[in-house]
Design a protein around this motif. Structure first.
Motif, PDB file in Angstrom:
ATOM      1  N   GLN A   3       0.859  -1.190   0.000  1.00  0.00           N
ATOM      2  CA  GLN A   3       0.000   0.000   0.000  1.00  0.00           C
ATOM      3  C   GLN A   3       0.895   1.240   0.000  1.00  0.00           C
ATOM      4  O   GLN A   3       1.165   1.856   1.032  1.00  0.00           O
ATOM      5  N   GLU A   4       1.336   1.608  -1.191  1.00  0.00           N
ATOM      6  CA  GLU A   4       2.314   2.684  -1.306  1.00  0.00           C
ATOM      7  C   GLU A   4       1.764   4.017  -0.794  1.00  0.00           C
ATOM      8  O   GLU A   4       2.457   4.745  -0.073  1.00  0.00           O
ATOM      9  N   GLU A   5       0.533   4.335  -1.159  1.00  0.00           N
ATOM     10  CA  GLU A   5      -0.027   5.623  -0.767  1.00  0.00           C
ATOM     11  C   GLU A   5      -0.066   5.772   0.754  1.00  0.00           C
ATOM     12  O   GLU A   5       0.289   6.826   1.300  1.00  0.00           O
ATOM     13  N   GLU A   6      -0.470   4.715   1.447  1.00  0.00           N
ATOM     14  CA  GLU A   6      -0.531   4.756   2.904  1.00  0.00           C
ATOM     15  C   GLU A   6       0.873   4.867   3.502  1.00  0.00           C
ATOM     16  O   GLU A   6       1.099   5.636   4.448  1.00  0.00           O
ATOM     17  N   ALA A   7       1.828   4.114   2.964  1.00  0.00           N
ATOM     18  CA  ALA A   7       3.199   4.173   3.465  1.00  0.00           C
ATOM     19  C   ALA A   7       3.791   5.570   3.272  1.00  0.00           C
ATOM     20  O   ALA A   7       4.445   6.112   4.169  1.00  0.00           O
ATOM     21  N   GLN A   8       3.528   6.169   2.098  1.00  0.00           N
ATOM     22  CA  GLN A   8       4.046   7.521   1.837  1.00  0.00           C
ATOM     23  C   GLN A   8       3.415   8.536   2.794  1.00  0.00           C
ATOM     24  O   GLN A   8       4.089   9.447   3.279  1.00  0.00           O
ATOM     25  N   ARG A   9       2.131   8.386   3.069  1.00  0.00           N
ATOM     26  CA  ARG A   9       1.452   9.307   3.980  1.00  0.00           C
ATOM     27  C   ARG A   9       2.026   9.200   5.385  1.00  0.00           C
ATOM     28  O   ARG A   9       2.259  10.216   6.063  1.00  0.00           O
ATOM     29  N   LEU A  10       2.258   7.973   5.848  1.00  0.00           N
ATOM     30  CA  LEU A  10       2.815   7.779   7.181  1.00  0.00           C
ATOM     31  C   LEU A  10       4.180   8.436   7.322  1.00  0.00           C
ATOM     32  O   LEU A  10       4.467   9.111   8.324  1.00  0.00           O
ATOM     33  N   VAL A  11       5.020   8.251   6.304  1.00  0.00           N
ATOM     34  CA  VAL A  11       6.363   8.845   6.349  1.00  0.00           C
ATOM     35  C   VAL A  11       6.278  10.365   6.309  1.00  0.00           C
ATOM     36  O   VAL A  11       6.963  11.062   7.071  1.00  0.00           O
ATOM     37  N   ALA A  12       5.423  10.883   5.435  1.00  0.00           N
ATOM     38  CA  ALA A  12       5.288  12.345   5.312  1.00  0.00           C
ATOM     39  C   ALA A  12       4.827  12.954   6.641  1.00  0.00           C
ATOM     40  O   ALA A  12       5.361  13.986   7.081  1.00  0.00           O
ATOM     41  N   ASP A  13       3.840  12.334   7.289  1.00  0.00           N
ATOM     42  CA  ASP A  13       3.336  12.852   8.564  1.00  0.00           C
ATOM     43  C   ASP A  13       4.410  12.797   9.639  1.00  0.00           C
ATOM     44  O   ASP A  13       4.569  13.723  10.439  1.00  0.00           O
ATOM     45  N   TYR A  14       5.161  11.692   9.649  1.00  0.00           N
ATOM     46  CA  TYR A  14       6.187  11.550  10.676  1.00  0.00           C
ATOM     47  C   TYR A  14       7.325  12.550  10.483  1.00  0.00           C
ATOM     48  O   TYR A  14       7.795  13.173  11.444  1.00  0.00           O
ATOM     49  N   ILE A  15       7.762  12.721   9.248  1.00  0.00           N
ATOM     50  CA  ILE A  15       8.842  13.673   8.976  1.00  0.00           C
ATOM     51  C   ILE A  15       8.388  15.101   9.254  1.00  0.00           C
ATOM     52  O   ILE A  15       9.153  15.933   9.746  1.00  0.00           O
ATOM     53  N   ALA A  16       7.113  15.393   8.942  1.00  0.00           N
ATOM     54  CA  ALA A  16       6.586  16.734   9.238  1.00  0.00           C
ATOM     55  C   ALA A  16       6.666  17.010  10.737  1.00  0.00           C
ATOM     56  O   ALA A  16       7.007  18.119  11.165  1.00  0.00           O
ATOM     57  N   GLU A  17       6.343  16.008  11.547  1.00  0.00           N
ATOM     58  CA  GLU A  17       6.452  16.166  12.995  1.00  0.00           C
ATOM     59  C   GLU A  17       7.904  16.306  13.425  1.00  0.00           C
ATOM     60  O   GLU A  17       8.236  17.103  14.314  1.00  0.00           O
ATOM     61  N   LEU A  18       8.771  15.553  12.760  1.00  0.00           N
ATOM     62  CA  LEU A  18      10.195  15.593  13.081  1.00  0.00           C
ATOM     63  C   LEU A  18      10.777  16.987  12.822  1.00  0.00           C
ATOM     64  O   LEU A  18      11.644  17.465  13.569  1.00  0.00           O
ATOM     65  N   LYS A  19      10.275  17.643  11.786  1.00  0.00           N
ATOM     66  CA  LYS A  19      10.786  18.975  11.437  1.00  0.00           C
ATOM     67  C   LYS A  19      10.502  20.010  12.518  1.00  0.00           C
ATOM     68  O   LYS A  19      11.182  21.037  12.594  1.00  0.00           O
ATOM     69  N   THR A  20       9.505  19.743  13.343  1.00  0.00           N
ATOM     70  CA  THR A  20       9.152  20.700  14.395  1.00  0.00           C
ATOM     71  C   THR A  20      10.012  20.535  15.639  1.00  0.00           C
ATOM     72  O   THR A  20       9.959  21.370  16.543  1.00  0.00           O
ATOM     73  N   GLN A  21      10.800  19.456  15.698  1.00  0.00           N
ATOM     74  CA  GLN A  21      11.607  19.176  16.875  1.00  0.00           C
ATOM     75  C   GLN A  21      12.961  19.887  16.792  1.00  0.00           C
ATOM     76  O   GLN A  21      13.536  20.039  15.717  1.00  0.00           O
ATOM     77  N   LYS A  22      13.461  20.309  17.930  1.00  0.00           N
ATOM     78  CA  LYS A  22      14.751  20.981  17.979  1.00  0.00           C
ATOM     79  C   LYS A  22      15.871  19.973  18.215  1.00  0.00           C
ATOM     80  O   LYS A  22      15.670  18.907  18.769  1.00  0.00           O
TER      81      LYS A  22
END
Length: 542
Positions: free
Chosen positions: A347-366
């Motif tokens: 399920q590529e679309e779901e896997a890509q969404r999970l990674v995108a959401d996680y990296i977006a959260e990671l970008k907010t961390q110091k």
């Protein structure tokens, strides 16, 4: 064939009906006749026909009274009423009694044939529906233990939907959770050279052996527990200390004892190294995912060592004075579990969404350094590679190991990591061979789980083929392609692995062990044991 009985007080009608009904065309047979309702009732109870053709006005017992008694007794066959009278009240009563048709005498042959064809078509549709329902129920019964396992995994990592917190929809075997306390023991198999060189089949056997050892040890220390494999090299034990049965520090001591015994036993029996994290005790079962997160966060960071000289780490912050810095990066268990599930199902679309959401959260961390991102990328690639591994593909078939290592070194910010992971996920999920075999992998996963659950029983590939509705020959090919070995070889290795464990416990004699794992012929068992392990059963226990 469909069985038809005819009930009428006119012999001429009985004979005429028998003569004009196209029995062969309808795939039907005459099953008997009667000339009054009382005899008709006895006949129907005896032969249980599919179709009843009956008059209403008959001596001793009329057709309506007969039908009333039949329906009360549970007769579900089709009923066609032929009456010489047009009676609204009887027609209404017939409707209440689920009569298929109500027609007046005399009836023409074409009309009778039309009615019978219609009724038999209804019977065929109902039969097909029952068959499908039966198959569905059979599949549900067959898959129920594995559905429950998935439920436990979801409960452990926190991916259950919102209908479960009140406990109403919990599977029956786990409703006792509402009255217990809960703690997670996170088990992480260290990827040393030995583990990395294992084949898929060997790794599955080791994981099977790990689960047996973990469950046996947990059962000696805690009255209730569950074991769940997560992804890659991770698994978790959920133990349930008795409410208020002992002080918190005593409970912690038992948890640490469990962790130490796991490490020693897996090292001693399987020559495998594990790292263990201990989550804090939770009062509510809905907080189990928090304990799981704490356990693996402790294991990943390796900051607070709970037991000197052992790789046991506490999620509650207990420290023996040896705090580590620069430890391995951690990521949420829920995220990694969902990512593994999406990739396994292609399920590529779901896997890509999970990674995108996680990296977006990671970008907010110091304080996210390049070293942190590279380590995280390596961990996430480990999940992707393991999904390939479980599917029967060597990761080198798609991406070479040295290439991955070079690419990871070049990652310096979160967006680069996202793009790199996105490319790797697309490469895997777009692979025609990987995508085409996703259903096959699920099928083989079910088969291997079934073998591990029922290895002591008489198991054949033909039996499993019937259960999963796949031809024996096709199933044999699928199993060999995914696991790299035949069904029989895999079954033998599972049985011998369990036999080896039982022999090392020294609680049973050789013949008892043989019977316990499914072999009544002891010499044959000994031959297989030596072929697989290189020694006779008696040599192992000397």
């Amino acid at each position: 064939m469909w069985k038809i009985v005819i009930i009428d007080d006119e012999r001429q009608v009985l004979q005429g009906m028998k003569r004009v009904i196209p029995w062969e065309d309808l795939n039907a047979e005459w099953a008997g006749e009667a000339m009054n309702g009382e005899d008709g009732l006895a006949l129907i109870r005896e032969v249980r026909p599919d179709i009843v053709i009956t008059d209403i006005y008959m001596p001793i017992m009329n057709g309506m009274d007969m039908l009333e008694q039949l329906r009360k007794a549970g007769f579900a066959g089709k009923v066609i009423i032929l009456s010489g009278y047009s009676d609204f009240e009887h027609a209404r009563q017939a409707l209440r009694l689920s009569v298929s048709d109500y027609v007046s005498k005399p009836i023409s042959v074409p009309t009778l044939e039309t009615i019978l064809y219609k009724v038999i078509q209804e019977l065929m549709e109902e039969e097909e529906k029952r068959t499908k329902q039966g198959e569905l129920e059979q599949k549900l019964m067959l898959y129920e233990p594995f559905i429950e396992k998935e439920w436990v995994r979801a409960a452990v990592v926190g991916t259950l939907d919102h209908s479960y917190p009140n406990g109403v929809h919990m599977p029956e075997p786990y409703r006792y959770w509402t009255e217990k306390r809960h703690a997670a023991i996170g088990i992480d198999l260290v990827r040393d050279i030995r583990v990395n060189e294992l084949s898929l089949s060997d790794l599955n056997l080791f994981r099977f052996a790990m689960s047996n050892i973990a469950c046996e040890i947990a059962g000696e220390l805690f009255p209730a527990f569950e074991y769940a494999e997560l992804h890659s090299t991770r698994s978790v034990l959920i133990v349930h200390p008795e409410p208020a049965a002992m002080p918190q520090d005593k409970t912690q001591q038992k948890l640490e004892e469990l962790a130490v015994r796991l490490i020693e036993s897996l090292k001693g029996y399987l020559k495998m190294t594990i790292r263990v994290g201990i989550g804090s005790v939770k009062e509510r079962w809905t907080d189990i995912p928090d304990s799981t997160e704490e356990a693996f966060r402790a294991s990943d960071r390796r900051e607070y060592r709970a037991v000197p000289d052992y790789e046991v780490y506490s999620g509650g912050g207990k420290e023996d004075g040896t705090r580590r810095t620069g430890a391995a990066v951690q990521f949420p268990v829920k995220f990694s579990y969902r990512l593994a599930g999406a990739i396994k199902a292609a399920q590529e679309e779901e896997a890509q969404r999970l990674v995108a959401d996680y990296i977006a959260e990671l970008k907010t961390q110091k304080g996210v350094t390049a070293e942190y991102l590279q380590t995280l990328g390596s961990e996430l690639w480990g999940i992707i590679a393991y999904c390939l591994y479980e599917a029967g593909f060597a990761q080198g078939d798609l991406v070479a190991n040295d290439q991955v290592a070079k690419e990871l070194v070049g990652l310096t910010d979160a967006e680069q990591l996202r793009q790199w992971l996105s490319n790797k996920i697309s490469l895997v999920c777009d692979s025609r061979q990987y995508k085409g075999n996703s259903k096959h992998r699920q099928l083989v996963d079910y088969m291997t789980d079934y073998i591990h659950e029922h290895y002591a029983e008489e198991l054949t590939l033909a039996e499993l083929a019937d259960k999963v509705y796949v031809s024996r020959n096709h199933l044999s090919i699928i199993f060999k392609n995914i696991t790299g070995e035949t069904f029989n070889n895999y079954l033998i290795r599972v049985r011998i692995e369990k036999a080896r464990e039982l022999l090392l416990e020294r609680r049973m004699l050789v013949y008892e062990v043989a019977e316990h794992v499914g072999y009544k012929n002891v010499p044959y068992f000994s031959t297989l044991f030596k072929k697989v392990t290189g020694m006779n059963p008696t040599e192992l226990i000397k």
